[in-house]
Design a protein around this motif. Sequence first.
Motif, PDB file in Angstrom:
ATOM      1  N   SER A   1       0.814  -1.206  -0.049  1.00 68.12           N
ATOM      2  CA  SER A   1       0.011  -0.018  -0.076  1.00 68.12           C
ATOM      3  C   SER A   1       0.852   1.396  -0.066  1.00 68.12           C
ATOM      4  CB  SER A   1      -0.956  -0.050   1.270  1.00 68.12           C
ATOM      5  OG  SER A   1      -0.142  -0.093   2.381  1.00 68.12           O
ATOM      6  N   GLU A   2       2.097   1.148   0.402  1.00 64.88           N
ATOM      7  CA  GLU A   2       3.046   2.346   0.138  1.00 64.88           C
ATOM      8  C   GLU A   2       3.568   2.640  -1.037  1.00 64.88           C
ATOM      9  OE1 GLU A   2       3.853   4.757   2.480  1.00 64.88           O
ATOM     10  OE2 GLU A   2       2.461   3.750   4.067  1.00 64.88           O
ATOM     11  N   TRP A   3       3.034   1.849  -2.158  1.00 60.61           N
ATOM     12  CA  TRP A   3       3.700   1.998  -3.621  1.00 60.61           C
ATOM     13  C   TRP A   3       2.613   2.255  -4.609  1.00 60.61           C
ATOM     14  CZ3 TRP A   3       9.110   1.156  -3.970  1.00 60.61           C
ATOM     15  CH2 TRP A   3       9.659   0.719  -2.897  1.00 60.61           C
ATOM     16  N   GLU A   4       2.906   2.953  -5.493  1.00 58.97           N
ATOM     17  CA  GLU A   4       2.035   3.094  -6.728  1.00 58.97           C
ATOM     18  C   GLU A   4       2.530   2.069  -7.773  1.00 58.97           C
ATOM     19  OE1 GLU A   4      -0.114   5.445  -7.098  1.00 58.97           O
ATOM     20  OE2 GLU A   4       0.728   7.122  -5.787  1.00 58.97           O
ATOM     21  N   ILE A   5       1.696   1.187  -8.208  1.00 59.57           N
ATOM     22  CA  ILE A   5       2.309   0.176  -8.876  1.00 59.57           C
ATOM     23  C   ILE A   5       1.579   0.081 -10.328  1.00 59.57           C
ATOM     24  CG2 ILE A   5       2.085  -2.296  -9.360  1.00 59.57           C
ATOM     25  CD1 ILE A   5       2.521  -2.620  -6.218  1.00 59.57           C
TER      26      ILE A   5
ATOM     27  N   HIS B   1       0.699  -1.974 -15.195  1.00 63.18           N
ATOM     28  CA  HIS B   1       1.813  -2.187 -16.154  1.00 63.18           C
ATOM     29  C   HIS B   1       2.824  -3.345 -15.751  1.00 63.18           C
ATOM     30  CE1 HIS B   1       3.524   0.597 -13.496  1.00 63.18           C
ATOM     31  NE2 HIS B   1       4.920   0.413 -13.805  1.00 63.18           N
ATOM     32  N   THR B   2       2.828  -3.503 -14.446  1.00 65.20           N
ATOM     33  CA  THR B   2       3.796  -4.600 -13.792  1.00 65.20           C
ATOM     34  C   THR B   2       3.003  -5.327 -12.510  1.00 65.20           C
ATOM     35  OG1 THR B   2       5.909  -4.708 -12.502  1.00 65.20           O
ATOM     36  CG2 THR B   2       4.782  -2.454 -12.571  1.00 65.20           C
ATOM     37  N   LYS B   3       3.387  -6.381 -12.414  1.00 69.33           N
ATOM     38  CA  LYS B   3       2.738  -7.444 -11.460  1.00 69.33           C
ATOM     39  C   LYS B   3       3.634  -7.534 -10.152  1.00 69.33           C
ATOM     40  CE  LYS B   3      -1.023 -10.200 -10.889  1.00 69.33           C
ATOM     41  NZ  LYS B   3      -1.940 -11.315 -11.507  1.00 69.33           N
TER      42      LYS B   3
ATOM     43  N   LYS C   1       4.748   6.234  -2.501  1.00 67.46           N
ATOM     44  CA  LYS C   1       3.890   7.197  -2.764  1.00 67.46           C
ATOM     45  C   LYS C   1       4.313   8.479  -2.216  1.00 67.46           C
ATOM     46  CE  LYS C   1      -0.375   4.246  -2.855  1.00 67.46           C
ATOM     47  NZ  LYS C   1      -1.193   3.476  -1.954  1.00 67.46           N
ATOM     48  N   LYS C   2       5.392   8.312  -1.076  1.00 68.63           N
ATOM     49  CA  LYS C   2       6.113   9.291  -0.423  1.00 68.63           C
ATOM     50  C   LYS C   2       7.369   9.634  -1.138  1.00 68.63           C
ATOM     51  CE  LYS C   2       4.754   8.247   4.279  1.00 68.63           C
ATOM     52  NZ  LYS C   2       4.025   6.848   4.475  1.00 68.63           N
ATOM     53  N   ALA C   3       7.924  11.032  -1.053  1.00 71.60           N
ATOM     54  CA  ALA C   3       8.987  11.174  -1.639  1.00 71.60           C
ATOM     55  C   ALA C   3      10.081  11.430  -0.658  1.00 71.60           C
ATOM     56  CB  ALA C   3       8.748  12.597  -2.467  1.00 71.60           C
ATOM     57  N   PHE C   4      11.375  11.243  -0.952  1.00 75.81           N
ATOM     58  CA  PHE C   4      12.512  11.287   0.140  1.00 75.81           C
ATOM     59  C   PHE C   4      13.633  12.039  -0.474  1.00 75.81           C
ATOM     60  CE2 PHE C   4      10.218   7.086   0.464  1.00 75.81           C
ATOM     61  CZ  PHE C   4       9.831   7.185   1.794  1.00 75.81           C
TER      62      PHE C   4
ATOM     63  N   LEU D   1      10.979   6.718  -4.030  1.00 74.79           N
ATOM     64  CA  LEU D   1      11.968   5.544  -4.442  1.00 74.79           C
ATOM     65  C   LEU D   1      11.389   4.898  -5.449  1.00 74.79           C
ATOM     66  CD1 LEU D   1      14.274   3.735  -3.561  1.00 74.79           C
ATOM     67  CD2 LEU D   1      12.877   2.880  -1.811  1.00 74.79           C
ATOM     68  N   HIS D   2      11.982   4.211  -6.271  1.00 73.36           N
ATOM     69  CA  HIS D   2      11.356   3.195  -7.249  1.00 73.36           C
ATOM     70  C   HIS D   2      12.550   1.921  -7.060  1.00 73.36           C
ATOM     71  CE1 HIS D   2       9.768   6.155 -10.620  1.00 73.36           C
ATOM     72  NE2 HIS D   2      10.011   6.682  -9.517  1.00 73.36           N
TER      73      HIS D   2
END
Length: 254
Positions: free
Chosen positions: A66-70, A73-75, A101-104, A235-236
């Motif tokens: 849930s902390e990630w934008e997925i 396009h990718t699983k 979702k957060k930026a660092f 972060l990616h």
Amino acid sequence: MKNYLIAFFTFFLIVSFKSMAQQPRAQIDPKATEVWEPVVSKVDPGKDIYSPPSDAIILFDGKDMSEWEIGDHTKWIVKDGFVTIQESEKHRKEPTSIATKKAFGDMQLHLEWRSPAEVKGGGQRRGNSGIMLQGKYEVQVLDSYDNRTYSNGQAASVYKQYYPLVNACRKPGEWQVYDIVFTAPKFEENGDLRFPARVTLIHNGVLVQNNVEIQGRVAFIGPAKYTAHDLKQPLHLQDHGDAVSYRNIWVREL
Ligand code: MG
């Protein structure tokens, strides 16, 4: 004096033509930025891992993403306390990534990764993923236990910029730890670089990158360059089509 000047200008012309002749190759050929020597020597890492400290931002605790934008396009499949990238021939050819979702900005990052126990492919096609700091600066994830590739493209390299000081890889199928200290780049208002990014990397408890100066955004072909951006960026994690798994991902903002 005249002969000296002629010799000097001849030398200058040869050097200029030579560097002009080299330029196009660097711009079209990914091999131009591969460094194969030295072969990085191996060390055996210790066994321990650790849990997040109290001030950490948890990015993946083994339960959900849930902390990630997925997007679609990718699983990324969560199971048994870790998340695994779905194998994909398409993403082997065209890597993509997911973003927090957060930026660092400046940060300490801890994560654990594992390349598939079943070894398939070789070189860059074996357990390839990547920690894309600020979505732009790649710390390579690859099965480099017994898998020769260019040294500045193996696991724990700053991709195509710095090979690791030693190869501290565990066997494929075993969990590995990255502890990263990242200093974000700073830019002037007109977009000029004020300070480059820096990174320190400890791989399985072994120092492998010691505060190196990042040369710019990761580039598969040609030299890395900076483009100005805001201090904080997501972060990616890279999806390179291989079934790499992750667990215990956390950040401490500095
Ligand atoms: Mg990669």
